[in-house]
Write a protein that holds these residues in place. Structure first.
Motif, PDB file in Angstrom:
ATOM      1  N   GLY A  47      -1.418  -2.024   8.418  1.00  0.00           N
ATOM      2  CA  GLY A  47      -2.534  -2.968   8.417  1.00  0.00           C
ATOM      3  C   GLY A  47      -3.807  -2.307   8.905  1.00  0.00           C
ATOM      4  N   ASP A  48      -4.933  -2.877   8.498  1.00  0.00           N
ATOM      5  CA  ASP A  48      -6.243  -2.353   8.872  1.00  0.00           C
ATOM      6  C   ASP A  48      -7.122  -3.541   9.257  1.00  0.00           C
ATOM      7  N   PRO A  49      -7.470  -3.682  10.533  1.00  0.00           N
ATOM      8  CA  PRO A  49      -8.251  -4.840  10.959  1.00  0.00           C
ATOM      9  C   PRO A  49      -9.607  -4.961  10.265  1.00  0.00           C
ATOM     10  N   ASP A  50     -10.095  -3.869   9.646  1.00  0.00           N
ATOM     11  CA  ASP A  50     -11.377  -3.898   8.950  1.00  0.00           C
ATOM     12  C   ASP A  50     -11.246  -4.187   7.454  1.00  0.00           C
ATOM     13  N   ASP A  51     -10.016  -4.366   6.948  1.00  0.00           N
ATOM     14  CA  ASP A  51      -9.826  -4.639   5.520  1.00  0.00           C
ATOM     15  C   ASP A  51     -10.412  -6.007   5.180  1.00  0.00           C
ATOM     16  N   GLN A  54      -7.716 -10.568   4.306  1.00  0.00           N
ATOM     17  CA  GLN A  54      -7.154 -10.952   5.595  1.00  0.00           C
ATOM     18  C   GLN A  54      -5.677 -10.587   5.737  1.00  0.00           C
ATOM     19  N   TRP A  55      -4.884 -10.726   4.666  1.00  0.00           N
ATOM     20  CA  TRP A  55      -3.446 -10.452   4.763  1.00  0.00           C
ATOM     21  C   TRP A  55      -3.136  -8.972   4.976  1.00  0.00           C
ATOM     22  N   LYS A  56      -4.130  -8.100   4.751  1.00  0.00           N
ATOM     23  CA  LYS A  56      -3.943  -6.663   4.971  1.00  0.00           C
ATOM     24  C   LYS A  56      -4.434  -6.211   6.343  1.00  0.00           C
ATOM     25  N   GLN A  57      -4.904  -7.134   7.166  1.00  0.00           N
ATOM     26  CA  GLN A  57      -5.466  -6.776   8.462  1.00  0.00           C
ATOM     27  C   GLN A  57      -4.405  -6.577   9.543  1.00  0.00           C
ATOM     28  N   THR A  58      -3.207  -7.050   9.309  1.00  0.00           N
ATOM     29  CA  THR A  58      -2.088  -6.890  10.239  1.00  0.00           C
ATOM     30  C   THR A  58      -0.935  -6.230   9.480  1.00  0.00           C
ATOM     31  N   TYR A  60       2.148  -5.419   7.224  1.00  0.00           N
ATOM     32  CA  TYR A  60       2.714  -6.182   6.110  1.00  0.00           C
ATOM     33  C   TYR A  60       3.685  -5.320   5.318  1.00  0.00           C
TER      34      TYR A  60
END
Length: 84
Positions: A47-51, A54-58, A60
């Motif tokens: 995950g990337d908090p800057d993506d 939203q579902w890719k920020q943590t 997965y």
């Protein structure tokens, strides 16, 4: 332990022993591929908090079965191109 899954140091218990692991190419993570069927894989992303998605920020997981992305309910997710 979670970081070990994304780095490939630990094989998740549900991944078959004969599947081959390697780093993902599109984002930090690890993928496991079925060497007998290229349409089957499981990809773990940190995950990337800057993506912007939203579902890719943590963390997965993407499951591909017979070439189709499978949702958590076991059905195909249409129109989804899995990341590498």
């Amino acid at each position: 332990m979670e970081d070990d899954i994304f780095s490939g140091k630990v094989r998740p218990e549900k991944i078959p022993l004969h599947w081959v692991g390697r780093p993902t190419s599109s984002a930090p993570g690890w993928r496991w591929d079925d060497p007998h069927d290229s349409g089957n894989s499981v990809r773990f992303f940190a995950g990337d908090p800057d993506d912007p998605q939203q579902w890719k920020q943590t963390p997965y997981v993407i499951v591909v079965s017979s070439g189709s992305v499978v949702g958590s309910d076991g059905t195909s997710v249409s129109g989804f191109d899995p990341p590498e």
